[in-house]
Every structure is written in structure tokens, then in C-alpha cells.
Scaffold this motif. Structure first.
Motif, PDB file in Angstrom:
ATOM      1  N   VAL A 276      -3.385  -6.035  10.959  1.00 33.39           N
ATOM      2  CA  VAL A 276      -4.694  -5.370  10.876  1.00 33.39           C
ATOM      3  C   VAL A 276      -4.582  -4.080  10.080  1.00 33.39           C
ATOM      4  CG1 VAL A 276      -6.472  -4.224  12.235  1.00 33.39           C
ATOM      5  CG2 VAL A 276      -5.576  -6.428  12.979  1.00 33.39           C
ATOM      6  N   ALA A 277      -3.507  -3.326  10.331  1.00 30.04           N
ATOM      7  CA  ALA A 277      -3.312  -2.071   9.595  1.00 30.04           C
ATOM      8  C   ALA A 277      -3.143  -2.338   8.107  1.00 30.04           C
ATOM      9  CB  ALA A 277      -2.098  -1.328  10.139  1.00 30.04           C
ATOM     10  N   SER A 278      -2.428  -3.403   7.769  1.00 33.79           N
ATOM     11  CA  SER A 278      -2.248  -3.740   6.362  1.00 33.79           C
ATOM     12  C   SER A 278      -3.568  -4.132   5.715  1.00 33.79           C
ATOM     13  CB  SER A 278      -1.231  -4.869   6.231  1.00 33.79           C
ATOM     14  OG  SER A 278      -1.095  -5.255   4.873  1.00 33.79           O
ATOM     15  N   MET A 279      -4.378  -4.867   6.435  1.00 35.98           N
ATOM     16  CA  MET A 279      -5.676  -5.263   5.887  1.00 35.98           C
ATOM     17  C   MET A 279      -6.578  -4.043   5.691  1.00 35.98           C
ATOM     18  SD  MET A 279      -5.634  -8.480   5.342  1.00 35.98           S
ATOM     19  CE  MET A 279      -7.370  -8.818   5.180  1.00 35.98           C
ATOM     20  N   VAL A 280      -6.531  -3.116   6.639  1.00 35.78           N
ATOM     21  CA  VAL A 280      -7.340  -1.889   6.498  1.00 35.78           C
ATOM     22  C   VAL A 280      -6.884  -1.087   5.279  1.00 35.78           C
ATOM     23  CG1 VAL A 280      -7.894   0.308   7.581  1.00 35.78           C
ATOM     24  CG2 VAL A 280      -7.924  -1.788   8.938  1.00 35.78           C
ATOM     25  N   ALA A 281      -5.562  -1.018   5.072  1.00 34.74           N
ATOM     26  CA  ALA A 281      -5.040  -0.286   3.917  1.00 34.74           C
ATOM     27  C   ALA A 281      -5.482  -0.934   2.612  1.00 34.74           C
ATOM     28  CB  ALA A 281      -3.523  -0.206   3.991  1.00 34.74           C
ATOM     29  N   ARG A 282      -5.443  -2.250   2.571  1.00 34.72           N
ATOM     30  CA  ARG A 282      -5.877  -2.934   1.354  1.00 34.72           C
ATOM     31  C   ARG A 282      -7.364  -2.718   1.106  1.00 34.72           C
ATOM     32  NH1 ARG A 282      -3.110  -6.738  -1.255  1.00 34.72           N
ATOM     33  NH2 ARG A 282      -5.031  -7.921  -1.645  1.00 34.72           N
ATOM     34  N   GLN A 283      -8.148  -2.715   2.183  1.00 37.86           N
ATOM     35  CA  GLN A 283      -9.575  -2.450   2.009  1.00 37.86           C
ATOM     36  C   GLN A 283      -9.816  -1.027   1.490  1.00 37.86           C
ATOM     37  OE1 GLN A 283     -11.413  -3.308   5.772  1.00 37.86           O
ATOM     38  NE2 GLN A 283     -11.219  -5.543   5.558  1.00 37.86           N
ATOM     39  N   SER A 284      -9.008  -0.092   1.996  1.00 38.74           N
ATOM     40  CA  SER A 284      -9.140   1.288   1.516  1.00 38.74           C
ATOM     41  C   SER A 284      -8.776   1.395   0.038  1.00 38.74           C
ATOM     42  CB  SER A 284      -8.242   2.205   2.353  1.00 38.74           C
ATOM     43  OG  SER A 284      -8.299   3.528   1.853  1.00 38.74           O
ATOM     44  N   LEU A 285      -7.705   0.692  -0.362  1.00 42.15           N
ATOM     45  CA  LEU A 285      -7.321   0.699  -1.774  1.00 42.15           C
ATOM     46  C   LEU A 285      -8.390   0.037  -2.638  1.00 42.15           C
ATOM     47  CD1 LEU A 285      -3.505  -0.153  -1.508  1.00 42.15           C
ATOM     48  CD2 LEU A 285      -4.546   2.056  -2.081  1.00 42.15           C
TER      49      LEU A 285
END
Length: 235
Positions: free
Chosen positions: A61-70
């Protein structure tokens, strides 16, 4: 004619406005390049942040949030590029308008400079014509005959400026030649003085003066002798 362009301050102000608009265009284009560089960095960051294939649910989930932020950052970078391009188009339009206004006043300045140049040429032409007419009148009063071609040029004012100056130079040369011939004629008509005869005349005058000076001295000596004889007789 007023040689000073009255719209000179306006011309300088329009030139400054055009320079400022050109500087704004250069700055906005630099902003476009900076925004495009930011887009490239965001794309590289997004490509490097791959979604994890294994791990805990929280990590995924944290990785997906980071990708969305990028991805959001990349979208913002694209928006920055669009905004910079829009501002650049506006600055270019302002530069074109400033250049037109500057060119309008500049054309007036060029017309004024051309009018001043034509006025100066007219004044010079009038001065040359006046000199030519005055020279012809002076030559006529002195009875100096000139060539027919030069006379026509001086009388009608025809020919170029160089032709008139050449005609005036020829007239001056002719006057100088006539004056030289007159001086030579006068010198030839003067009587020749023989220096030997003049020397003899001077010597004769000196002899007469010396004789005149001696006569009073001899008379004085005779008087002195007579007085001395009388003194002896009385004694």
C-alpha cells in the motif's frame, strides 16, 4: 528647421519597453526549459519506483501511495510546462506589440533625419549657387572673360555640385593668371635704373657738399688773419 527630433524621449521609452519585453520572453522560455527538466526527473522517479511483487500488505500500500504521489508530481510538472508555454506566448505577443510601437516612432525619427539631410543639401546647393552667381558678377565687373561652358554653368546653375566647384576653381585659376600677367606687364614697363650712374650722381653731390662746407672755414681763417694783423699794427 528644427534639427532636434522632438519625439526623442518617446523613442527611447519605446526602445526600453521593447528591451524589457524581450527580456521577459527570454525568462519565460527559460521557465519552459526548467519545467521540461522537472518533467524528465519526475518520469525517471516514477519509472524507478516499481510496484512491489511481494511483501506485506502495508508495504504494498505504501508503495502504491508513493507511485501515486510521483504520478501527481509528474502531472504537476506537465502543467507547469503548459503554464510556462502559455506565459511565453503572452510575452511574445507583448514583445511584438512593443516592437511595433517602437518601430512606428523609429520611422518618424528616420523621416525627420531624412528631412534634415535634404534641408542641409538644399542649403549647400543654395550657397554654391550664390557663390557661383557672385563670382560671375565679380568677373563681369572686372571685365574678365571666361569660357562659355563655365559661363553657362554659373549663369543657369546647371550641372552637378562637383562641376560647379570645378568651374569656380577654373575661374580662380584664370583670375590668378590674369593678375600675374598684369604684374609682369607693370614690372616690364618700369624704367631701368643704372646703378653706376646713380653712384656717380651721389659722388658729385658729396663733392659739392664738401666744397660748400670748406668755404665758410676758409672765410673764417681769413678773418682770423686780418684780426691778428690789426693787433700787431696797434702794438
Amino acid at each position: 528647421m528644427n534639427r532636434l527630433f522632438r519625439l526623442g524621449p518617446v523613442l527611447r521609452a519605446r526602445k526600453a519597453q521593447e528591451d524589457a519585453a524581450r527580456g521577459a520572453v527570454i525568462q519565460s522560455r527559460q521557465e519552459i526549459r526548467d519545467a521540461q527538466a522537472l518533467v524528465k526527473r519526475r518520469q525517471l522517479d516514477l519509472a524507478g519506483a516499481d510496484a512491489p511483487t511481494e511483501g506485506t500488505a502495508r508495504a504494498m500500500v505504501a508503495s502504491m501511495v508513493a507511485r501515486q504521489s510521483l504520478a501527481a508530481s509528474l502531472s504537476g510538472a506537465h502543467q507547469m510546462v503548459d503554464d510556462a508555454e502559455e506565459r511565453t506566448r503572452e510575452k511574445v505577443a507583448e514583445l511584438a506589440d512593443a516592437a511595433k510601437r517602437h518601430r512606428a516612432v523609429e520611422m518618424l525619427s528616420e523621416r525627420h533625419a531624412e528631412a534634415v539631410r535634404r534641408h542641409d543639401l538644399t542649403v549647400d546647393q543654395n550657397n554654391i549657387d550664390e557663390i557661383a552667381v557672385t563670382t560671375k558678377a565679380r568677373n563681369t565687373a572686372r571685365g574678365v572673360d571666361t569660357a562659355e561652358e563655365r559661363g553657362n554653368t554659373l549663369r543657369t546653375g546647371a550641372g552637378s555640385v562637383a562641376d560647379r566647384l570645378s568651374a569656380a576653381g577654373r575661374a580662380a585659376a584664370e583670375r590668378e593668371g590674369i593678375a600675374r600677367e598684369t604684374a609682369n606687364t607693370v614690372a616690364a614697363q618700369r624704367p631701368q635704373i643704372d646703378l653706376a650712374d646713380a653712384r656717380q650722381a651721389i659722388d658729385a653731390v658729396r663733392d659739392r657738399l664738401s666744397l660748400v662746407a670748406k668755404r665758410p672755414a676758409e672765410a673764417a681763417e681769413l678773418d682770423d688773419e686780418g684780426n691778428s694783423d690789426e693787433d700787431h699794427g696797434s702794438r
